[in-house]
Every structure is written in structure tokens, then in C-alpha cells.
Design an enzyme around this catalytic site. Sequence first.
Site, PDB file in Angstrom:
ATOM      1  N   THR A  80       0.986  -1.268  -0.025  1.00 19.34           N
ATOM      2  CA  THR A  80      -0.026  -0.115  -0.012  1.00 19.34           C
ATOM      3  C   THR A  80       0.890   1.235   0.087  1.00 19.34           C
ATOM      4  OG1 THR A  80      -1.898  -1.233   1.201  1.00 19.34           O
ATOM      5  CG2 THR A  80      -1.902   1.521   1.298  1.00 19.34           C
ATOM      6  N   CYS A  81       1.813   1.521   0.902  1.00 21.94           N
ATOM      7  CA  CYS A  81       2.354   2.553   1.007  1.00 21.94           C
ATOM      8  C   CYS A  81       3.348   3.030  -0.231  1.00 21.94           C
ATOM      9  CB  CYS A  81       3.548   2.279   2.122  1.00 21.94           C
ATOM     10  SG  CYS A  81       4.603   4.014   2.368  1.00 21.94           S
ATOM     11  N   CYS A 116       1.286   6.096   0.929  1.00 26.12           N
ATOM     12  CA  CYS A 116       2.161   7.273   1.352  1.00 26.12           C
ATOM     13  C   CYS A 116       2.960   7.982   0.192  1.00 26.12           C
ATOM     14  CB  CYS A 116       3.234   6.693   2.211  1.00 26.12           C
ATOM     15  SG  CYS A 116       2.734   5.482   3.608  1.00 26.12           S
ATOM     16  N   LYS A 126       0.728   9.539  -2.568  1.00 23.53           N
ATOM     17  CA  LYS A 126       0.082  10.711  -1.972  1.00 23.53           C
ATOM     18  C   LYS A 126       0.857  11.609  -1.906  1.00 23.53           C
ATOM     19  CE  LYS A 126       0.167  10.641   2.333  1.00 23.53           C
ATOM     20  NZ  LYS A 126      -0.094  10.262   3.628  1.00 23.53           N
ATOM     21  N   GLY A 181      -1.549 -15.939  -1.592  1.00 26.39           N
ATOM     22  CA  GLY A 181      -1.313 -16.652  -0.602  1.00 26.39           C
ATOM     23  C   GLY A 181      -2.242 -17.233   0.372  1.00 26.39           C
ATOM     24  N   GLY A 224     -13.045  12.282   7.951  1.00 21.91           N
ATOM     25  CA  GLY A 224     -12.510  13.297   8.895  1.00 21.91           C
ATOM     26  C   GLY A 224     -11.214  12.867   9.284  1.00 21.91           C
ATOM     27  N   TYR A 261      -6.996  10.957   8.368  1.00 19.82           N
ATOM     28  CA  TYR A 261      -5.811  11.452   7.711  1.00 19.82           C
ATOM     29  C   TYR A 261      -6.203  11.513   6.238  1.00 19.82           C
ATOM     30  CZ  TYR A 261      -2.345   9.691  11.109  1.00 19.82           C
ATOM     31  OH  TYR A 261      -1.378   9.267  12.256  1.00 19.82           O
ATOM     32  N   ILE A 262      -6.612  10.359   5.661  1.00 20.88           N
ATOM     33  CA  ILE A 262      -6.851  10.424   4.162  1.00 20.88           C
ATOM     34  C   ILE A 262      -7.681  11.519   3.534  1.00 20.88           C
ATOM     35  CG2 ILE A 262      -7.613   8.860   2.126  1.00 20.88           C
ATOM     36  CD1 ILE A 262      -6.776   6.356   3.908  1.00 20.88           C
ATOM     37  N   GLU A 289      -6.250  14.756   3.782  1.00 16.74           N
ATOM     38  CA  GLU A 289      -5.316  15.049   2.720  1.00 16.74           C
ATOM     39  C   GLU A 289      -5.534  14.892   1.165  1.00 16.74           C
ATOM     40  OE1 GLU A 289      -1.657  12.299   5.277  1.00 16.74           O
ATOM     41  OE2 GLU A 289      -2.914  11.367   3.783  1.00 16.74           O
ATOM     42  N   GLY A 344     -12.038   4.883   6.620  1.00 17.38           N
ATOM     43  CA  GLY A 344     -11.481   3.838   7.442  1.00 17.38           C
ATOM     44  C   GLY A 344     -10.860   2.549   6.673  1.00 17.38           C
ATOM     45  N   HIS A 362      18.095  30.789  13.250  1.00  9.81           N
ATOM     46  CA  HIS A 362      17.166  32.048  13.069  1.00  9.81           C
ATOM     47  C   HIS A 362      17.411  32.400  11.555  1.00  9.81           C
ATOM     48  CE1 HIS A 362      14.906  35.555  14.252  1.00  9.81           C
ATOM     49  NE2 HIS A 362      15.630  36.246  13.721  1.00  9.81           N
ATOM     50  N   GLU A 377      12.686  27.216  15.372  1.00  7.70           N
ATOM     51  CA  GLU A 377      13.452  27.737  16.629  1.00  7.70           C
ATOM     52  C   GLU A 377      12.267  28.056  17.669  1.00  7.70           C
ATOM     53  OE1 GLU A 377      15.002  31.898  16.628  1.00  7.70           O
ATOM     54  OE2 GLU A 377      13.923  32.098  14.609  1.00  7.70           O
TER      55      GLU A 377
END
Length: 494
Positions: free
Chosen positions: A67-68, A73, A76, A141, A206, A208-209, A212, A292, A467, A472
Site C-alpha cells: 500500500t505505502c 504514502c 499521495k 497466498g 475526517g 488522515y486520508i 489529505e 477507514g 534563526h 526555533e
Amino acid sequence: MSRKMMIDGNEENNNNDKYDFDLFVIGAGSGGVRASRFSAQYGAKVGICELPFHPVSSEVIGGVGGTCVIRGCVPKKILVYGANFGPEIQDSREYGWKVNEKVDFDWKKLLHKKTEEILRLNGIYKRLLSNAGVKLFEGEGRIVGPNEVEVIQLDGTKLSYSAKHILIATGSRAQRLDIPGQELAITSDEALSLDELPKRVVVLGGGYIAVEFASIWRGMGATVNQCFRKELPLRGFVDEMRALVARNLEGRGIILHPQTNLKQLVKTADGIKVTTDHGEELMADVVLFATGRVPNSKRLNLQAVGVEVDSIGAVKVDEYSRTSVPSIWAIGDVTNRMNLTPVALLEGSLFAKTVFGNEPSKPDYSNIPCAVFCIPPLSVVGLSEEQAIEQGNGDILVFTSTFNPMKNSISGRQEKTLMKLIVSAETDKVIGASMCGPDAPEIMQGIAIALKCGATKAQFDSTVGIHPTSAEEFVTMRSVTRHIAAAGKPKTNL
């Protein structure tokens, strides 16, 4: 554990000849590949199987990298980078850049580049397995016995292999909301491979996905309506950050519909008519269900071999990732512990160390940083204010800093950055940190090291800042925003 662990996870080390493999892994995503490679480095004979490659997964297609790499990830983040350029181009005018009023965006070019990258990574993962001496099988499998795996090839041929240990690393998949017209919606898989860039989008969710993809499509110019059940997006994150994310989403032009669910989708000549549970009607070219994910376990034949799963199909494991069947193990999202790619990598490496490295090792899930790549992003590590209070380990001190990033002072963009530190009043240790603003994930990775090392607020304060940077601020917050007694309740400044 009650069972003695010796090298390769069993008291008997001289019976390996009766098995085809020391280890057979089902699922070649991030966790499965890591576990198989590290096990091979310990001298194990390893086989691994994975479904054939496709950007959009199903029960019979997937791809090495999981998936990632293929539909999560990595692609995306590529789209997030692409979406960031739209607002950046607009902001650049105030920095003296002369940009035409009409700025065109070529979705198909970005899509092509994204696909090229995931194909490249798919190839890299295959080479990693080959170079480690891991035997890769393409097919589905399933487990047919405590030490036997069946691989169903593309042509339907079934191959059977015995293994001293079997590792389940099949991950999870997106789920759809069961409402009339659900077939008209897409999941995050399809969202990463759309032929055309939608002009109107409705996002349900609502988490992560959801936030994003709402940010991605809005950054590319689409009209975006986002519906979610709670008052604020990102349930589970600190309330102050959730509120700021909501304000930032709205500031970028995303239309939020809190405490709203969808009732029905209907195909019309003008697109998809979306009806909410409040009676609103929204028109969309694309409806994304970001509601989900569920563990990929139902086709593994687990019940037949005695592997216990929970009510949603997550494989039950002990603290060493061992299932109810001693020879069968599981890591990653299929166990529904902490569903993050780096955590699956951690679990995979510790599995190899436990089973083949003669060093029983269990994952430490404390102080694991994570990020939400909305625009601008949110990142956290350690305890939230609410969690620190719930644990009741004494008074806590909360330090916050809210400011307009220097870049925005010229561009005129009204978008605040918020930083927060949670400190134990008794030990002075920093036990939580969070940030919403540009570069938050990059900054939080360094803060995570400090928390892992047990850094105190005094050590933060004695660190010289770079700075001018936003980072900082983490070493210049001197004034306590609030002091909460052990029995107290969190209060925000909103």
C-alpha cells in the site's frame, strides 16, 4: 513468553531439513519485505508471495511494495507536492514574480510521473528481495496448515510449500460506506489514478486520508466539500490542532460539513448527486469514501488453521507478534496495532531478530511520531495534553506558540502556525510535542529524537535556535500557557 525462544524461534534447531523454507511470508509490502530480508540476513531460507501489480488494489491484485509504495504514502506525497505549487504560485506574486493570471495544470503529466515513480520503487523492492536471496512468488497466498502455505498463481495453478514459520503481512484495504449508490464512489486507491482531474469533489471522512485528499484536490483547483461525523476533523489528535486544521482547510477554500454523513449517491446527467443526512444536496464529479480501512485477512483461511482474529478481522498477536498458532506470526496493518508504515518496518525487523536472531525483541510503541499531510501539515509525537491528563502521573505544564510564519508576512496569506509542548511538572521531561504549519513533519522528526532520549524542557531551553526559522520556536517557548493539576481537565485558548 511462556515458550522458550532460541535461534529461529524454536527449541529444536535441527529439523529444518523437513521444511521447504525456514520462513514463508504472505504479503510483500513494507513490513513483509523488511521481515524477509532481515530474516535472510540471519541465514534463514525465505520465500515470500505477493499479488500481481496494479495501482488499484483488490482481493486478487496488489504488487510488491504494498500500500505505502504503490497506493499510499509515496504517491499521495507526490500529489501533495503537486498541489502545493498552486497556492505557492499565487503567493509568489507578492514576492515580485510576474505570473500570468491563468495558470494551467496538467494532471495527466503529474499522473504519469507518479506512475513512473511507483514502478521504479516496485522494481527496487523486487531487487532488494532478490539481492537478499529471498524467493519471490507471484500469486495469492493462503495458509492451509500450521506449517503449510498454498500459493494460487495467475493461471489458477496451486503450489504448496512447507515452512517452519509463516508470517502474515497482508496489510489493510479501504472500505466503502454501505449506502445506496455506493458503487459510484471511489476509495483512496482510485483517487491516486483518476484519468481526469475532477472539478467538483465530495469527500466523506475526517481522518488522515480525507483531509489529505481534500487538500490535494483543492490545491489543484477543484471545489471540495468535506463531510465528517464529528465537530472537528482528525479525531484522536489534540483539540487545538484539530481546530487549527479545520480553520486552515476552510482558509484554503474547502467547504466543511461537520456532524454530517451521506445517505445516498445518484448518477445524473450533471454528475453525482450526493444527499446528506441533513437533506443537503451536493453535486460532484467524484465522491471519495475515506471511511477507514479493514485488515486484509478474510481470504487467508485463518479460522481453519486456528489463528484468532478480532471482530474486524485483525489478526491477534502477542507482544512479539506471534499469533495463537505458535508457528504463525503477523505484523503491520493486518494486526491493527499502530497502522503506520515505519511501525510495520519496526515490527518486521524485530520479528526477524526474535525468530532468527536469537534475541527476543518486542516493539516499543511510545514516542512514535506521525504526520498528516494536509496543507499545511500536522505532526505529533508523544502524549497529547488529554492523554497526559488521563494517565494521571502528576501535574503537567503546557507551552504553546501561535504565530504567522515569516513567509506569510509578505505573501499576505492568513494562516497561523501552532506549536505545543507538554511537560511533566515533576520531572521537567518533555512528554509530548505537536505542530501544525509548514514543514511540521520535517521538524517533528528531530523533536522525536529528543523525546526518545528523555530530553527536559531545560535542555530545550538551553538549545540555541536557528534563526530565522519556525523550528526555533520549540526552543524559545518560556512562558507556561497553562498549568494543569493531576486531577484537572484540559482547557484550550480557542
